[in-house]
Design an enzyme around this catalytic site. Structure first.
Site, PDB file in Angstrom:
ATOM      1  N   LYS A 104       0.806  -1.220   0.000  1.00 29.96           N
ATOM      2  CA  LYS A 104       0.000   0.000   0.000  1.00 29.96           C
ATOM      3  C   LYS A 104       0.837   1.266   0.000  1.00 29.96           C
ATOM      4  O   LYS A 104       0.314   2.353  -0.248  1.00 29.96           O
ATOM      5  CB  LYS A 104      -0.935  -0.021   1.206  1.00 29.96           C
ATOM      6  CG  LYS A 104      -1.984  -1.071   1.090  1.00 29.96           C
ATOM      7  CD  LYS A 104      -2.870  -0.766  -0.097  1.00 29.96           C
ATOM      8  CE  LYS A 104      -4.126  -1.505  -0.065  1.00 29.96           C
ATOM      9  NZ  LYS A 104      -5.126  -1.008  -1.017  1.00 29.96           N
TER      10      LYS A 104
ATOM     11  N   SER B 295      -2.475 -12.740   3.949  1.00 30.63           N
ATOM     12  CA  SER B 295      -3.080 -12.492   2.627  1.00 30.63           C
ATOM     13  C   SER B 295      -2.121 -12.896   1.504  1.00 30.63           C
ATOM     14  O   SER B 295      -2.555 -13.242   0.406  1.00 30.63           O
ATOM     15  CB  SER B 295      -3.483 -11.024   2.477  1.00 30.63           C
ATOM     16  OG  SER B 295      -2.347 -10.205   2.292  1.00 30.63           O
TER      17      SER B 295
HETATM   18  C1  LIG Z   1      -2.438  -7.158   3.765  1.00 32.68           C
HETATM   19  C2  LIG Z   1      -3.119  -6.828   2.477  1.00 32.68           C
HETATM   20  N1  LIG Z   1      -3.280  -7.744   1.553  1.00 32.68           N
HETATM   21  C3  LIG Z   1      -3.913  -7.494   0.370  1.00 32.68           C
HETATM   22  C4  LIG Z   1      -4.424  -6.277   0.081  1.00 32.68           C
HETATM   23  C5  LIG Z   1      -5.185  -6.049  -1.214  1.00 32.68           C
HETATM   24  O1  LIG Z   1      -4.609  -5.096  -2.063  1.00 32.68           O
HETATM   25  P1  LIG Z   1      -5.546  -4.210  -2.997  1.00 32.68           P
HETATM   26  O2  LIG Z   1      -6.264  -3.271  -2.123  1.00 32.68           O
HETATM   27  O3  LIG Z   1      -4.610  -3.530  -3.946  1.00 32.68           O
HETATM   28  O4  LIG Z   1      -6.482  -5.139  -3.691  1.00 32.68           O
HETATM   29  C6  LIG Z   1      -4.319  -5.306   1.046  1.00 32.68           C
HETATM   30  C7  LIG Z   1      -4.950  -4.033   0.809  1.00 32.68           C
HETATM   31  O5  LIG Z   1      -5.157  -3.292   1.730  1.00 32.68           O
HETATM   32  C8  LIG Z   1      -3.621  -5.570   2.247  1.00 32.68           C
HETATM   33  O6  LIG Z   1      -3.471  -4.647   3.192  1.00 32.68           O
END
Ligand SMILES: Cc1ncc(COP(=O)(O)O)c(C=O)c1O
Length: 448
Positions: free
Chosen positions: A53, A272
């Site tokens: 981010k 994630s």
């Molecule tokens: C830990 C984590 N994984 C995945 C994502 C997903 O990314 P995106 O918002 O670009 O889809 C985020 C987004 O906040 C995140 O903080």
């Protein structure tokens, strides 16, 4: 000018990634059962503030500055699940802006503490782990309310094209250069969908044959930063027509693989990241010439409380000495262990469903209200563990009445069962596996 060769920088901003300073690609060797296909994780914790981010935080602010929207000392407000807030807070510190972040109280404590530590004004609200569609009391509604005030500006990562724009300008070109244009599959977890949409657009412009694959968690999930299909309705950047395929990964798969990535690959990936890799393992064909790149958004260090929920042994030492932590924690662990072993105080999902089906049982869900509204056993009433004593009036008068206690996976419910037993209830059982086990068992879930 940043000197990426000697890695000398005038300020932290110089460390923001681009084609001259890409975040690393690392081959996954052991946990991916492929013979031919090569799978790489793109380690986004190499961003200056520790997560993918940071790219969008920098670009959202740069874009607003280019359009002359931000005043000196500007107050920013942004609903965030944590990482965007950290990136915006740190860049605001460099540029003299301030940040207010309405967010869900379900966000891991570590993230809420670090946001405050980075200087953000954190407003904790009852909301889904990832802000919920149309939740009037939720983080997104609160941010919009504040953004009405003249002194505040909301960059709005859920609708702002500068979110995918950041990945179109940096993540996509980096992957294309790092793989010398040989990438065949690009895989990302779905949150705001800025990563998959921006990177996917750039890569498909280079080679329309490249497959863009999206991975999402299940309803009622506990994976911070990403969104279930229902939660994805909240972001304007979820554009499934631009992706080739979507796949669901459940909490157990994600947290299980997360531990394997750390232990077998020594890659300190967060939940994630593992979710995205688990999705890649379901969708990427094991064929010669296949090169798959999976975005690993951040590392494991911010998720100790999530890990202890999904991998309970993480919260205990193997020495059988009653556990690490404070004397109270050790005592509680021992109590819970002895209780867990006490015949008759736990019940598995299937027999529990039969008992509920038969009727005449009181079902207590001890999770937080936001978790409860995300999906619960239809017959259950919500009594958050920390406030159970406030609900005593709603408990059955008859202490012989059958009571089942449930939480997400079966840990908090054991404490709840203990509490009810201490109140004199003699027919109380905690459901092993919790709501997650119930969901996996295919039993009905209500969101009312
Ligand atoms: C830990 C984590 N994984 C995945 C994502 C997903 O990314 P995106 O918002 O670009 O889809 C985020 C987004 O906040 C995140 O903080």
């Amino acid at each position: 000018m940043p000197d990426h060769r000697l890695r000398i920088y005038d300020s932290m901003e110089g460390l923001l990634p681009d084609v001259d300073n890409p975040t690393p690609l690392v081959r996954i060797n052991r946990v991916v059962p492929f013979e031919h296909a090569r799978v790489y994780g793109k380690l986004e914790w190499y961003n200056p503030f520790g997560a993918v981010k940071d790219r969008i935080a920098a670009n959202l602010i740069a874009d607003a500055e280019e359009r002359g929207i931000l005043e000196p000392g500007q107050k920013l407000v942004e609903p965030t699940s944590g990482n965007t807030g950290m990136g915006l807070a740190m860049i605001s510190n460099v540029k003299g802006y301030s940040l207010t972040t309405p967010l869900s109280s379900a966000i891991p404590l570590e993230k809420r503490i670090m946001l405050r530590f980075f200087g953000a004004e954190v407003l904790e609200l009852d909301d889904d782990l990832c802000p919920a569609p149309g939740a009037p009391e939720g983080a997104i509604a609160k941010a919009h309310e504040l953004a009405e005030r003249p002194e505040f500006h909301m960059l709005d990562q859920y609708t702002n094209e500068a979110n995918p724009g950041a990945h179109y300008k940096t993540t996509g070109p980096e992957i294309w250069k790092q793989t010398e244009g040989k990438v065949t599959h690009f895989v990302a977890g779905l949150g705001t969908c800025g990563t998959i949409t921006g990177t996917g657009r750039f890569l498909k412009e280079q080679d329309p044959e490249i497959k863009v694959l999206g991975v999402h968690p299940q309803e009622g999930h506990d994976i911070p930063g990403v969104r279930s299909i229902r939660q994805l309705q909240q972001t304007a950047l979820f554009l499934p027509d631009e992706y080739d395929e979507l796949v669901e990964v459940n909490d157990d798969e994600a947290f299980g693989l997360c531990m394997r990535l750390n232990r077998e690959e020594s890659i300190i990936a967060g939940p994630s990241s593992a979710m995205a890799l688990a999705g890649a393992m379901k969708l990427v064909p094991d064929e010669p010439g296949v090169i798959a790149v999976v975005i690993f958004p951040d590392n494991a260090f911010k998720y100790a409380s999530s890990m202890s929920r999904h991998i309970p042994e993480m919260a205990r030492d193997g020495g059988g000495g009653g556990g690490g932590g404070s004397p109270q924690e050790r005592m509680m662990n021992t109590l819970i262990e002895n209780t867990r072993a006490t015949a008759g105080l736990t019940i598995d999902v299937e027999p529990a469903e039969e008992v509920i089906e038969a009727g005449g049982v009181f079902v207590v869900d001890v999770r937080e209200p936001d978790e409860f509204t995300g999906g619960h056993i239809p017959e259950a009433v919500n009594m958050p563990l920390g406030e159970m004593s406030d609900y005593a009036a709603f408990l059955p008068e008859d202490h012989e009445a059958p009571i089942l206690v449930v939480c997400q996976t079966g840990n908090r419910s054991l404490s709840g069962a203990l509490f009810l037993t201490s109140l004199g209830y003699r027919n109380v059982r905690s459901i092993n596996g919790g709501t997650h086990g119930w969901l996996v068992g295919g039993y009905p879930i209500s969101t009312d």
